[in-house]
Design a protein around this motif. Structure first.
Motif, PDB file in Angstrom:
ATOM      1  N   ASN A   1      51.255  19.368  34.761  1.00 27.33           N
ATOM      2  CA  ASN A   1      51.479  20.454  33.805  1.00 27.33           C
ATOM      3  C   ASN A   1      50.154  20.963  33.234  1.00 27.33           C
ATOM      4  OD1 ASN A   1      53.595  21.924  32.137  1.00 27.33           O
ATOM      5  ND2 ASN A   1      52.354  21.047  30.514  1.00 27.33           N
ATOM      6  N   THR A   2      49.252  20.039  32.907  1.00 27.99           N
ATOM      7  CA  THR A   2      47.943  20.436  32.365  1.00 27.99           C
ATOM      8  C   THR A   2      47.120  21.186  33.410  1.00 27.99           C
ATOM      9  OG1 THR A   2      47.948  18.513  30.890  1.00 27.99           O
ATOM     10  CG2 THR A   2      45.821  19.571  31.315  1.00 27.99           C
ATOM     11  N   LEU A   3      47.117  20.674  34.649  1.00 28.71           N
ATOM     12  CA  LEU A   3      46.356  21.331  35.713  1.00 28.71           C
ATOM     13  C   LEU A   3      46.896  22.728  36.001  1.00 28.71           C
ATOM     14  CD1 LEU A   3      45.795  18.356  38.191  1.00 28.71           C
ATOM     15  CD2 LEU A   3      44.098  19.453  36.717  1.00 28.71           C
ATOM     16  N   LEU A   4      48.233  22.866  36.035  1.00 29.48           N
ATOM     17  CA  LEU A   4      48.835  24.180  36.261  1.00 29.48           C
ATOM     18  C   LEU A   4      48.448  25.154  35.146  1.00 29.48           C
ATOM     19  CD1 LEU A   4      52.480  23.404  37.481  1.00 29.48           C
ATOM     20  CD2 LEU A   4      50.596  24.314  38.833  1.00 29.48           C
ATOM     21  N   MET A   5      48.483  24.670  33.906  1.00 28.55           N
ATOM     22  CA  MET A   5      48.142  25.539  32.773  1.00 28.55           C
ATOM     23  C   MET A   5      46.700  26.027  32.886  1.00 28.55           C
ATOM     24  SD  MET A   5      48.197  24.696  28.681  1.00 28.55           S
ATOM     25  CE  MET A   5      46.755  23.619  28.820  1.00 28.55           C
ATOM     26  N   LEU A   6      45.775  25.107  33.166  1.00 34.58           N
ATOM     27  CA  LEU A   6      44.371  25.491  33.282  1.00 34.58           C
ATOM     28  C   LEU A   6      44.152  26.468  34.434  1.00 34.58           C
ATOM     29  CD1 LEU A   6      42.670  22.018  32.641  1.00 34.58           C
ATOM     30  CD2 LEU A   6      42.869  23.949  31.051  1.00 34.58           C
ATOM     31  N   ALA A   7      44.830  26.213  35.564  1.00 35.08           N
ATOM     32  CA  ALA A   7      44.685  27.103  36.714  1.00 35.08           C
ATOM     33  C   ALA A   7      45.256  28.488  36.417  1.00 35.08           C
ATOM     34  CB  ALA A   7      45.385  26.494  37.932  1.00 35.08           C
ATOM     35  N   CYS A   8      46.415  28.532  35.757  1.00 38.07           N
ATOM     36  CA  CYS A   8      47.026  29.818  35.414  1.00 38.07           C
ATOM     37  C   CYS A   8      46.141  30.627  34.472  1.00 38.07           C
ATOM     38  CB  CYS A   8      48.394  29.603  34.766  1.00 38.07           C
ATOM     39  SG  CYS A   8      49.692  29.144  35.928  1.00 38.07           S
ATOM     40  N   VAL A   9      45.593  29.972  33.473  1.00 36.77           N
ATOM     41  CA  VAL A   9      44.700  30.655  32.534  1.00 36.77           C
ATOM     42  C   VAL A   9      43.461  31.169  33.267  1.00 36.77           C
ATOM     43  CG1 VAL A   9      43.192  30.335  30.532  1.00 36.77           C
ATOM     44  CG2 VAL A   9      45.528  29.420  30.507  1.00 36.77           C
ATOM     45  N   GLY A  10      42.908  30.342  34.147  1.00 36.28           N
ATOM     46  CA  GLY A  10      41.723  30.755  34.904  1.00 36.28           C
ATOM     47  C   GLY A  10      41.995  31.950  35.804  1.00 36.28           C
ATOM     48  N   VAL A  11      43.131  31.941  36.505  1.00 37.27           N
ATOM     49  CA  VAL A  11      43.482  33.059  37.389  1.00 37.27           C
ATOM     50  C   VAL A  11      43.713  34.330  36.586  1.00 37.27           C
ATOM     51  CG1 VAL A  11      45.290  33.942  38.920  1.00 37.27           C
ATOM     52  CG2 VAL A  11      44.397  31.643  39.247  1.00 37.27           C
ATOM     53  N   THR A  12      44.403  34.212  35.459  1.00 40.06           N
ATOM     54  CA  THR A  12      44.668  35.381  34.618  1.00 40.06           C
ATOM     55  C   THR A  12      43.370  35.989  34.090  1.00 40.06           C
ATOM     56  OG1 THR A  12      46.787  34.408  33.943  1.00 40.06           O
ATOM     57  CG2 THR A  12      45.935  36.212  32.603  1.00 40.06           C
ATOM     58  N   LEU A  13      42.448  35.134  33.651  1.00 34.73           N
ATOM     59  CA  LEU A  13      41.162  35.627  33.171  1.00 34.73           C
ATOM     60  C   LEU A  13      40.341  36.238  34.301  1.00 34.73           C
ATOM     61  CD1 LEU A  13      40.134  32.706  30.758  1.00 34.73           C
ATOM     62  CD2 LEU A  13      40.988  34.972  30.121  1.00 34.73           C
ATOM     63  N   GLY A  14      40.505  35.705  35.500  1.00 33.18           N
ATOM     64  CA  GLY A  14      39.729  36.203  36.634  1.00 33.18           C
ATOM     65  C   GLY A  14      40.229  37.524  37.186  1.00 33.18           C
ATOM     66  N   PHE A  15      41.536  37.725  37.264  1.00 36.64           N
ATOM     67  CA  PHE A  15      42.090  38.936  37.868  1.00 36.64           C
ATOM     68  C   PHE A  15      42.342  40.055  36.860  1.00 36.64           C
ATOM     69  CE2 PHE A  15      42.979  36.007  41.304  1.00 36.64           C
ATOM     70  CZ  PHE A  15      42.805  36.793  42.427  1.00 36.64           C
ATOM     71  N   LYS A  16      42.790  39.714  35.674  1.00 35.69           N
ATOM     72  CA  LYS A  16      43.061  40.662  34.578  1.00 35.69           C
ATOM     73  C   LYS A  16      44.246  41.588  34.835  1.00 35.69           C
ATOM     74  CE  LYS A  16      38.341  40.830  32.727  1.00 35.69           C
ATOM     75  NZ  LYS A  16      37.240  41.702  32.285  1.00 35.69           N
ATOM     76  N   THR A  17      44.386  42.130  36.057  1.00 37.27           N
ATOM     77  CA  THR A  17      45.488  43.046  36.373  1.00 37.27           C
ATOM     78  C   THR A  17      46.313  42.470  37.519  1.00 37.27           C
ATOM     79  OG1 THR A  17      44.170  44.311  37.955  1.00 37.27           O
ATOM     80  CG2 THR A  17      44.110  45.031  35.661  1.00 37.27           C
ATOM     81  N   THR A  18      47.449  43.133  37.787  1.00 35.66           N
ATOM     82  CA  THR A  18      48.391  42.590  38.776  1.00 35.66           C
ATOM     83  C   THR A  18      48.152  43.090  40.193  1.00 35.66           C
ATOM     84  OG1 THR A  18      49.949  44.391  38.337  1.00 35.66           O
ATOM     85  CG2 THR A  18      50.193  42.370  37.028  1.00 35.66           C
ATOM     86  N   LEU A  19      47.287  44.086  40.398  1.00 33.74           N
ATOM     87  CA  LEU A  19      47.137  44.663  41.727  1.00 33.74           C
ATOM     88  C   LEU A  19      46.596  43.656  42.730  1.00 33.74           C
ATOM     89  CD1 LEU A  19      47.413  47.143  43.489  1.00 33.74           C
ATOM     90  CD2 LEU A  19      45.089  47.832  42.834  1.00 33.74           C
ATOM     91  N   GLN A  20      45.407  43.080  42.453  1.00 31.13           N
ATOM     92  CA  GLN A  20      44.852  42.071  43.359  1.00 31.13           C
ATOM     93  C   GLN A  20      45.641  40.773  43.291  1.00 31.13           C
ATOM     94  OE1 GLN A  20      40.612  41.937  42.249  1.00 31.13           O
ATOM     95  NE2 GLN A  20      40.163  42.799  44.258  1.00 31.13           N
ATOM     96  N   LEU A  21      46.187  40.484  42.133  1.00 36.25           N
ATOM     97  CA  LEU A  21      47.000  39.269  41.991  1.00 36.25           C
ATOM     98  C   LEU A  21      48.220  39.330  42.902  1.00 36.25           C
ATOM     99  CD1 LEU A  21      47.034  36.623  40.472  1.00 36.25           C
ATOM    100  CD2 LEU A  21      48.237  37.751  38.611  1.00 36.25           C
ATOM    101  N   GLY A  22      48.783  40.538  43.075  1.00 37.08           N
ATOM    102  CA  GLY A  22      49.913  40.714  43.985  1.00 37.08           C
ATOM    103  C   GLY A  22      49.537  40.411  45.417  1.00 37.08           C
ATOM    104  N   ASN A  23      48.305  40.739  45.818  1.00 42.93           N
ATOM    105  CA  ASN A  23      47.842  40.410  47.166  1.00 42.93           C
ATOM    106  C   ASN A  23      47.784  38.902  47.373  1.00 42.93           C
ATOM    107  OD1 ASN A  23      47.479  43.167  47.543  1.00 42.93           O
ATOM    108  ND2 ASN A  23      45.304  43.100  46.996  1.00 42.93           N
ATOM    109  N   ALA A  24      47.248  38.189  46.379  1.00 45.34           N
ATOM    110  CA  ALA A  24      47.181  36.736  46.458  1.00 45.34           C
ATOM    111  C   ALA A  24      48.581  36.128  46.505  1.00 45.34           C
ATOM    112  CB  ALA A  24      46.416  36.183  45.254  1.00 45.34           C
ATOM    113  N   TYR A  25      49.453  36.667  45.673  1.00 46.22           N
ATOM    114  CA  TYR A  25      50.817  36.157  45.577  1.00 46.22           C
ATOM    115  C   TYR A  25      51.552  36.301  46.905  1.00 46.22           C
ATOM    116  CZ  TYR A  25      54.980  35.071  42.781  1.00 46.22           C
ATOM    117  OH  TYR A  25      56.077  34.475  42.230  1.00 46.22           O
TER     118      TYR A  25
END
Length: 759
Positions: free
Chosen positions: A438-462
């Protein structure tokens, strides 16, 4: 299991050969002592529930329970799939709509993708490939390993196949394809390694999905606030999303049961709302979009757009996000409950939502970048915004729960470092929480959100994570169809040429966007697969070392006859991973401590490639010498480990039961005595052995012995092996929970024996 009025069952006693661990499992050697009626204390583990209730079997569940689970599943399983209307159409048309008819082609793609992959593949085919009520990549792997002996760890025992849940109900007829595939997996070590690697890759992709789902869902929902407050920029939306994600992961400790009940009403309201808005838009703007059910619009879409149409499939696949969660989260619920909620609530709602959105866009093509929020009638905008943000938060729950489930499966099958597994429900063992993950997922999610900022490139990764998981599940499913189900090869070919081909086309499309954010899930996968491969490699090498250097029968007799070794009145549980024979750690103990407890039990905690081991079939005992026993404690990958105090009590009870029905006279004694004499000799031996156990416990109590192991690469090993073992594996081993912590062994009664594994 045959209840005895409380929660009891029948105790099965199986013989395990000291040298190789194999027995015939028959009752002939034990005559009338094979089975006895015994109160089953293992029910402490499941709060008084019978073992078959843990499987959540459709046949045994009342409709009331099915409906209850169906309601809970809405709050846990479908959040990801249900919130996909937030971002699918913007993902398909990132550069705007070039031709009005493209909307019908995209809608037709969405419609048939959901029908083919979500409904037909997952709801009606993949869910049927469950492993006694559990799903996920490792569940498919365990089915294959049970049937084809594809496991790489040499700890198989003949007695394991006697377990009722180990058996597979397969067609009796033999088919050439099934036989060939079974032979390939059993006889080719390369095939076994490849199967394990693909399993790890699929598991890693699901974990990556669990990281990306919260990010894209929350960012998409929160981004809608700019429709009413245009002054907010990407940074503000990003930080609001980060705060929401942190709160989401903090509530996971309360368990799926409470989270599901809390979230189900909100997500039910979400499905009703998007369905009603879809109907409103459909009726107001363009009822003609119903023409999209004609698949010819897909053909026209590709003819018109060619390469651009293929690239847009990376957006279409987003309508299927969360489909794998149905299978991975199956252990939290059951097949019928998920099928019921899928067909009655989820599918009608999302279909109406997509048809309504396309009807709106037919009149307002310029709003495609904000399709969901633009299509909401103005009077209900703010209520829908609140519901959308709430639903997006809930959407993350499906993949978070799935991640917990597959990590636990990986741990017990020796493919992931030890972590703490908390069972959050007394009624359903599949509902768990893992603090470290749970802690690792939280840290990873926060890091990804800070890194991408918007959903366009995040959608490509997803999209890449989703497509990889789909193809891996289909690959395993085809193996199950051919080798275990033995269905007609023409039906398998039909599946491959329709669903399988569609998934590989989706995969080819999302890989095109590798540079534009698509690399992220692959980076996650590489890290996770590396951890799993290193841990599994070290685990197997340790086991193989013990297997090859186990104490022989002759050496054990020599040790026991040594008059310099004192016998101390106490019962010792000597923990070892070795299932076949006595661990070489024992000789190291005797060399350093010239004293043995009056009763010594070598305990092996063994994980089987099945979801659950019935409580009455969990212990297998073998008497080595007077006062010395071996005990294999068998768990499935979904079973909850017992509290140590309860475990001690049950083990002692089962040991005494084994002595009563297993300590039979030898062949010489049988030849010299009459039937009455045999019975007398047997009774005397039983009383003597049980008295020895009682005396040991009453005087010295119970203590624990365990190896304090150091693992190093043997001299002459190559640089790569030394690096993997001496650095990577040992680094993991030092930074995860130790075995005594996982098993809950009390430190005051634990004695560790230093031992070096040169592997």
């Amino acid at each position: 299991m045959e209840p005895d009025g409380t929660a009891g069952g029948r105790l099965k006693v199986a013989e395990v050969d000291l040298a190789d661990g194999h027995g015939d499992g028959s009752a002939e050697g034990n005559k009338g002592f094979r089975k006895i009626q015994k109160l089953d204390s293992f029910n402490i583990e499941t709060a008084g529930l019978e073992s078959d209730r843990g499987h959540l079997s459709n046949q045994n569940l009342a409709w009331r329970m099915v409906i209850k689970l169906a309601i809970q599943s809405i709050g846990v399983v479908y959040g990801d799939l249900g919130t996909s209307p937030l971002y699918v159409l913007p993902g398909i048309f990132p550069n705007g709509i070039k031709h009005e008819e493209d909307l019908l082609g995209a809608l037709s793609l969405i419609f048939y993708s959901i029908i083919l992959i979500f409904l037909i593949k997952y709801v009606f085919i993949v869910l049927s490939a469950n492993d006694n009520g559990d799903g996920g990549t490792f569940a498919l792997y365990s089915l294959i390993c049970r049937y084809a002996k594809a496991s790489l760890t040499p700890n198989q025992q003949a007695e394991d196949r006697e377990i009722s849940t180990y058996r597979l109900e397969v067609p009796s007829h033999r088919l050439r394809w099934a036989s060939a595939m079974k032979s390939l997996l059993e006889n080719k070590k390369t095939a076994k390694y490849l199967l394990l690697f693909v399993t790890m890759l699929g598991t890693s992709m699901v974990i990556g999905d669990g990281i990306l789902t919260p990010c894209i869902s929350v960012l998409s929902a929160v981004g809608g606030v700019r429709e009413a407050a245009s002054s907010l920029g990407d940074d503000q939306v990003m930080w609001i999303s980060v705060v929401i994600l942190i709160i989401l992961f903090q509530v996971q400790r309360y368990g799926t049961h409470k989270v599901g009940y809390s979230f189900a009403p909100i997500l039910s309201l979400w499905f009703i709302s998007i369905a009603l808005i879809g109907i409103y838009n459909f009726a107001k703007y363009d009822p003609g979009v119903i023409k999209a059910v004609n698949p010819l619009y897909i053909v026209h879409y590709f003819m018109r757009n060619k390469t651009d149409a293929w690239i847009s499939l990376g957006g279409v696949i987003l309508c299927l996000t969360g489909s794998e969660a149905l299978f991975a989260d199956l252990g939290h619920f059951n097949v019928l409950s998920i099928q019921l909620s899928s067909c009655v609530v989820v599918l009608p709602s999302i279909f109406l939502a997509y048809f309504g959105q396309v009807a709106y866009l037919r009149k307002h093509t310029e709003d495609v970048a904000s399709t969901f929020y633009s299509s909401i009638p103005k009077p209900v905008y703010w209520p829908m915004f609140v519901i959308a943000v709430s639903a997006a938060i809930i959407a993350s729950q499906a993949m978070i729960s799935a991640t917990y489930a597959i990590v636990k499966q990986s741990v017990v099958l020796g493919c992931f470092p030890h972590v703490k597994v908390v069972h959050t429900s007394k009624d359903h063992e599949g509902q768990i929480y893992i603090p470290e993950i749970n802690t690792l997922l939280m840290l990873a999610c926060v890091g990804v959100t800070l890194g991408f900022k918007t959903t366009l490139q995040l959608g490509n990764a997803y999209g890449i994570a989703v497509a990889f998981v789909f193809t891996i599940t289909s690959t395993f499913l085809v193996i199950v169809m051919v080798m275990i189900w033995k269905i007609n090869i023409l039906l398998i070919i039909l599946y491959v040429l329709t669903i399988g081909l569609a998934e590989y086309v989706f995969l080819s499309s999302v890989l095109y966007k590798f540079i534009d954010g698509g690399y992220v899930p692959l980076v996650f996968a590489v890290v996770m697969v590396t951890i799993m491969l290193v841990w599994n490699y070290g685990y197997r090498k340790k086991y193989e070392y013990e297997f090859e250097n186990k104490v022989s029968r002759e050496a054990l007799v020599t040790i026991m006859s040594n008059t310099n070794i004192h016998r101390v009145p106490a019962l010792a549980l000597f923990y070892t991973e070795l299932v076949h024979g006595i661990s070489p750690v024992f000789t190291q103990y005797v060399a350093n401590v010239p004293a043995l407890n009056s009763v010594l039990v070598f305990v092996s905690i063994k994980s089987l490639p099945i979801s659950k081991v019935p409580l009455e079939e969990r212990f297998v005992f073998r008497q080595v010498e007077s006062g010395i026993y071996r005990c294999v404690v068998r768990y499935g990958y979904s079973d909850a480990k017992m509290e140590q105090q309860s475990f001690e009590k049950v083990l002692i009870d089962r040991l005494k039961d084994f002595i009563r029905c297993g300590a039979l006279p030898t062949a010489d004694q049988q030849g010299e005595a009459s039937d009455h004499g045999i019975a007398m000799v047997h009774e005397e031996r039983v009383q003597r052995e049980i008295g020895l156990v009682d005396e040991a416990i009453n005087i010295g109590g119970i203590m624990y012995l365990m190896a304090q192991s150091e693992v190093i690469a043997s001299s002459g090993s190559g640089c790569s092996k030394r690096f993997v073992i001496n650095y990577l594996y040992n680094c993991l081993k030092r930074n995860v929970r130790q075995q005594e912590e996982v098993l809950g062994i009390p430190h005051k009664r634990l004695l560790k024996v230093g031992f070096t594994y040169e592997i």
